[in-house]
Write a protein that holds these residues in place. Structure first.
Motif: not given
Lengths: 318, 444, 413
Positions: B385-390
């Motif tokens: 959840s901390h990555s930008v993509l989702p």
């Protein structure tokens, strides 16, 4: 005696705070004929925005910016929400504002969580202005009194002495005629709604540090604001002032008193039962006035609606 | 214009067409526990059935009478508490009162309270009525904590439904036995409420709602008509309260509180106030949202609030209104016309709503999950959840879906208009009443 | 009819979800508390503590009987009605242990429901682990064999608190104020009772109740307290009622101690801030300043590292989980709840928070050390709310309430 004097001041502070909320609400009602159930939610938004601003810039910028933001949000709600629902009638309008109140509370919880915020009074006002007996009255309370009175005076001036005020007053009674004269009535409506909610925002900024900034603050104060303007007479600014002060003092003195209902029962010649659990009136025997203080305004409202449905100073029935 | 327009003023004769929906519904309710036999399913269904009765009773005020109440849970609670006391009294003195009759007493008590309050609150509809109902609601909610002798304070009043003699061998030990008891009362009350809406009193309630002055000129006292509806509504709310007492075996202040009053307004409006079956849909959908969505996400109240506001803004007729919008098309056999335009608009709208929900879920997870637990699963996809993509994906889906839906919405509206017009004049009245699509996507 | 199909479909969905988890090997505890709505913070905080305790104290050390303990959460939305539904769902999933703590009213509803369920369904009985609800009635008139309370009840806490107060020679006048419902009333009654017993010379200058969650402005109450000349205030308030009352009292110029039950964590410590220093005093179980041992400190630090937004505010959760694990271990089965309940009765373990915990058999009330602690920013090893402030223990009552009376008439199967 000292205590009574202190209570008068406290009641005044609380009453004026109620007035800041009810002034906007009653203005909106007299304009659009709709009770804005979400009014107290804008009060809550004011407090939260001001808290957020105070974290970086301190209290005073918040006092200026937060109400502006709230007012713009209010105007947007009128323009894109209320105006659309207006065509369906008054009951859906009321239900819409009710839904909006729910939604705003959920959004506030989403962004800020459910804990109480550490929103504090500005440091230069964190001293006791004066003391009566052992009780001290904080400088912040004095500031609250002055702030709300000046807002009331400004509102009164704008409404009765300026051109804009004249247009608004005319639009209240004869919207069609005013429109025919070339004024943009929908714009006036949007403006009044924005100003009304901005007033609620100011109240939130000022009351937030005093009464606490938490997600329940809107519900806690919301229904009492309706009660105020219903008692005062829907649409009457002076009625709202009168009712706010009345409720302010009523709840303050009820909470401060130590009256027990047992005294009435004794005066009626009844005897205090030895074993309370056996008596069907046991709850009445132990009841005191402070216990029911916050409920008194509701009783007053029901009573007033039954005897005098247009409120203390209202001109028309609702 | 509110109810399915049938015979105007005469009581309906029982015809096969009239009785069929009732018989099918009853039969369906009878076999339902065989399909869902888990105790928790039955508990939820019990809850649902009680909510249906309460919502139908509430709609007698809001839909049929045009009275907006913010404190109707009071009558449910009053009836429920009375039943609880009767239940305990009967147990203590072993009186021969069979349990299935108990809700009747709840109804009588709800009716009693309604006759008192209604005497002064039904003088006018509109804001005065709404405010009095709010005041009474606050007062009784406060009383429920102060008057311990009757309301039991914060713990409430517990009881035991298995008191006394078994009723034809049924002891009401299990949820399933209670289910059939509740179903009996559900069908009976729904039928009675339906018949009430067909009586002159019920018909006049509609007339008074739409135009009180005209009704007065016809010689009807608007106040009296409102009063009758109000009392009847209090009676059925009381029955729901009695069933609640039997189902839960404990009643607390929350069962007459303002929260429940607000909830029933939400349920009834979501379902649709304009049709008799509207509140039934509302109660079912809301209970399911609460249980199913509540299991899935902490943010369920946010979604329900958004759904509610969207419904008020775009579909004041509620779910039932949306359904019945298509009745003319169905009658004309033109539902087929709608399939393609609906898919074109509703599918993107659905993705837009889901994208927005996904965005909120990711934000919520980012802020509240424990340190180190960065993985989350929504829509059967697990990701960090901390990555930008989702986040970018959810925003993209929302924007694109919204744009597509908005673009094809006029076509959908035109198709709908065409489908309800008997003799195809090519897209004549399009755009007059745009049936907006986004909210519908959220509702389905 | 279309509605009916919808009904069928969606219910199927609901039941599908509830049944899907029914075949795991783990020993499951159903956590039923508010996880959404205005009371969600206390609920999510408790859930974090349960999960962390299960992982660190049990699962990381090999589990119980070779199985892990799993915490399954159910959102009761702070509603009694909803709690009973969730309880039923949990039982249907085959869960044998129910944990709940927020609100004594809901605990009362659950203990009633559990008692009835166990009577009517001897084959799938459950135990109720009450980790926070403190109304005395739950281990007195309303006690039953299936209910175990791991926090000290309100009377025991007041007993400990008044011990500390009685030691203060200068104490002359006390003001008691609380929320008008069962808990507030029992706090007030206990305060009057114990003060009269321990310090008959102390005068109770005020004893009053205000409506719960309804007071907007606490100033008038604060004025009365100041005007009464009280040296100390006792209150059982919680949530925004606690903050409102406390802030109003301090602002009105009151300088003595305010003795409380729930005035720390969940944003309250941070909101009181400097104003609460040396004033806000709380009676609690398992205070961490100073920590009982290095192990305690390590546990709290690990918890704070994993859940930076939460605090160990309900320390007894570790006691509950350790005692349950020990009982299951003794019985050799996680299914026979009657035997597990008998094993829990009279059990004594070493608490992570110092001292011992003893499960009193006559009423299923845990007996443990009770601390009285004051808010300060000095000597704080484990601060609360990510603020500089925390609670420092002033004094500890060892095995508080060991001989406290009870009206419980336990019916054992």
């Amino acid at each position: 005696m000292d205590l009574i004097l202190v209570n008068i001041i406290d009641g005044l502070v609380y009453g004026l705070l109620l007035f800041m909320l009810s002034a906007g609400l009653t203005l909106i009602f007299s304009m659009m004929g709709v009770l804005n159930f979400a009014h107290a939610s804008f009060y809550m938004l004011g407090a939260y925005f001001a808290y957020q601003i105070s974290q970086t810039m301190g209290f005073w910028p918040g006092l200026l910016i937060a109400p502006l933001v709230v007012g713009v949000m209010g105007a947007l709600v009128e323009r894109y929400g209320l105006r659309r629902v207006h065509q369906y009638g008054h009951v859906p309008e009321l239900i819409f504002t009710f839904g909006l109140a729910l939604l705003i509370e959920e959004l506030v919880q989403f962004f800020w969580g459910t804990n109480q915020m550490a929103y504090e009074t500005p440091e230069i006002l964190q001293f006791a202005a004066f003391s009566i007996g052992a009780n001290s009255v904080s400088a912040y309370k004095v500031f609250m009194i002055f702030a709300s009175i000046s807002i009331f005076l400004a509102l009164l001036y704008v409404l009765t002495r300026t051109r804009v005020g004249m247009v608004i007053q005319a639009a209240l009674s004869y919207p069609k005629t005013v429109e025919a004269l070339g004024h943009n009535v929908p714009l006036v409506f949007m403006g009044v709604f924005g100003v009304g909610t901005a007033l609620a925002g100011v109240a939130g900024v000022i009351a937030g540090p005093q009464l606490g900034t938490f997600p329940g603050m809107a519900i806690l104060l919301g229904s009492i604001v309706f009660v105020t303007i219903v008692i005062g007479g829907l649409g009457s600014l002076w009625g709202a002032l009168l009712a706010s002060l009345l409720i302010g003092w009523l709840t303050t003195f009820a909470a401060a008193s130590s009256f027990e209902f047992a005294d009435i029962l004794l005066a009626l010649g009844m005897e205090r039962p030895a074993d309370m659990d056996d008596s069907i009136l046991r709850d009445l025997w132990t009841l005191t006035l402070p216990q029911i203080g916050p409920i008194l305004p509701y009783m007053l409202m029901v009573l007033i609606l039954v005897v005098r449905p247009h409120g203390l100073m209202g001109k028309r029935g609702v | 214009m509110s109810d399915i327009s049938q015979s105007a003023m005469k009581l309906p004769g029982i015809t096969a067409a009239n009785a069929a929906p009732w018989l099918i519904a009853t039969l369906f309710l009878l076999v339902l526990p065989f399909i869902f036999s888990a105790n928790s399913a039955i508990t939820i269904m019990n809850q649902m059935a009680i909510t249906i009765i309460f919502a139908l009773a509430y709609n007698m005020l809001l839909g049929q009478g045009g009275m907006l109440s913010f404190g109707h849970a009071v009558y449910l609670g009053a009836g429920g508490f009375m039943c609880m006391h009767i239940m305990n009294y009967v147990e203590d003195y072993s009186l021969p009162l069979p349990l299935p009759l108990l809700p009747l007493f709840g109804g009588i008590f709800g009716l009693g309270l309604a006759t008192i309050v209604g005497a002064f609150s039904t003088r006018s509809a509109g804001t005065v009525f709404a405010m009095i109902s709010l005041g009474i609601g606050e007062l009784l909610a406060a009383c429920s904590i102060i008057i311990v002798a009757f309301f039991g304070g914060e713990e409430g009043i517990p009881g035991d439904r298995t008191y006394g003699l078994p009723f034809f061998g049924v002891e009401f030990l299990q949820q399933i036995e209670v289910y059939y008891l509740i179903i009996f009362w559900l069908v009976l009350s729904a039928l009675l409420m339906f018949l009430f809406s067909r009586t002159p009193a019920g018909r006049m309630a509609n007339a008074v709602r739409d135009n009180p002055e005209r009704a007065e000129f016809l010689g009807y006292s608007a106040r009296r008509v409102r009063y009758i509806s109000f009392c009847a509504s209090g009676f059925f709310a009381g029955i729901a309260g009695g069933l609640l007492a039997i189902n839960l075996e404990i009643l607390t202040g929350e069962d007459l509180g303002l929260l429940l009053s607000g909830e029933i307004l939400l349920i009834t409006f979501l379902g649709g106030v304009g049709f008799f079956f509207g509140p039934i849909i509302g109660a079912i959908v809301f209970t399911l949202l609460k249980t199913v969505l509540g299991l899935e996400t902490e943010l369920w109240q946010l979604y329900v609030g958004a759904l509610f506001v969207a419904t008020v803004m775009y579909f004041p007729g509620g779910f039932a209104g949306v359904l019945m919008m298509h009745a003319p098309s169905a009658k004309l056999g033109k539902l087929k016309l709608l399939v393609v335009p609906y898919i074109k608009t509703l599918v993107p709208a659905f993705f837009a709503v889901m994208g927005a929900a996904g965005f909120f879920e990711i934000m919520f997870h980012m802020r509240h999950a424990a340190v180190g637990e960065e993985e989350m699963t929504i829509f059967w996809t697990t990701f960090n959840s901390h990555s930008v993509l989702p986040t970018a994906v959810t925003i993209g889906v929302t924007v694109v879906g919204f744009w597509l839906a908005k673009r094809s919405a006029p076509d959908m509206a035109a198709a709908w208009h065409a489908s309800i017009t008997p003799n195809k004049p090519a897209g004549a009245s399009a755009g007059e009443r745009p049936a907006d699509s986004q909210a519908q996507g959220g509702g389905s | 009819m279309r509605i009916k199909t919808l009904f069928g479909l969606t219910t199927a969905l609901a039941i599908g979800i509830s049944a899907s988890a029914a075949f795991a090997e783990n020993i499951r505890i159903a956590f039923i508390d508010p996880l959404s709505g205005p009371f969600a913070t206390t609920g999510t905080n408790g859930l974090a503590e349960w999960k962390f305790a299960a992982e660190t104290l049990i699962n990381a050390k090999g589990g119980v009987l070779g199985n892990n303990i799993e915490i399954v959460s159910f959102d009761n939305k702070m509603s009694g009605k909803e709690s009973l539904v969730q309880l039923q769902v949990a039982i249907d999933q085959g869960i044998r242990f129910i944990a709940q703590g927020n609100s004594s009213g809901i605990a009362g509803a659950i203990t009633e429901a559990v008692n009835k369920h166990n009577k009517r369904n001897p084959d799938d009985r459950v135990l109720f682990l009450n980790y926070s609800a403190v109304a005395p009635i739950l281990t007195n008139d309303a006690c039953n064999f299936w209910h175990f309370r791991f926090d000290a009840n309100a009377d025991i806490k007041m007993d400990a608190l008044t011990n500390v107060m009685a030691a203060d020679e200068s104490l002359g006048k006390v003001y008691v104020i609380g929320q008008d419902y069962s808990f507030g009333q029992s706090v007030a009654a206990a305060a009057v009772h114990f003060l009269a017993e321990k310090r008959p010379d102390v005068e109770i200058v005020g004893n009053e109740l205000h409506p719960i969650g309804k007071v907007k402005d606490f100033t008038p109450y604060a004025r009365k307290i100041v005007a009464s000349g009280a040296d100390a205030v006792i209150t059982g308030n919680w949530g925004s009622d606690m903050v409102g009352l406390g802030k109003a009292i301090i602002e009105a110029g009151f300088e003595g101690p305010i003795y409380t039950y729930y005035a720390a964590s969940n944003g309250i410590t941070r909101t009181f801030g400097a104003a609460g220093v040396d004033t806000i005093t709380q009676v609690l179980q398992g205070n961490t300043n100073p920590p009982a041992s290095a192990e305690t400190s390590a546990y709290v630090d690990a918890f704070e590292a994993k859940y930076p937004d939460h605090d160990i505010s309900q320390a007894r959760i570790t006691n509950a989980i350790q005692m349950l694990a020990k009982a299951i271990d003794q019985v050799g089965s996680a299914d026979d709840v009657v035997k597990i309940a008998y094993a829990l009765e009279g059990m004594e373990i070493d608490s992570l928070w110092g001292g011992k915990v003893f499960m009193r058999p006559i009423d299923h009330q845990a007996i443990q050390d009770i601390d009285v602690a004051v808010q300060t920013d000095k000597n704080i090893r484990h601060p609360l709310d990510n603020s500089p402030y925390g609670l420092v223990t002033q004094s500890t009552v060892v095995m508080a309430g060991m001989d406290s009376p009870t009206t419980c008439e336990m019916k054992r199967p």
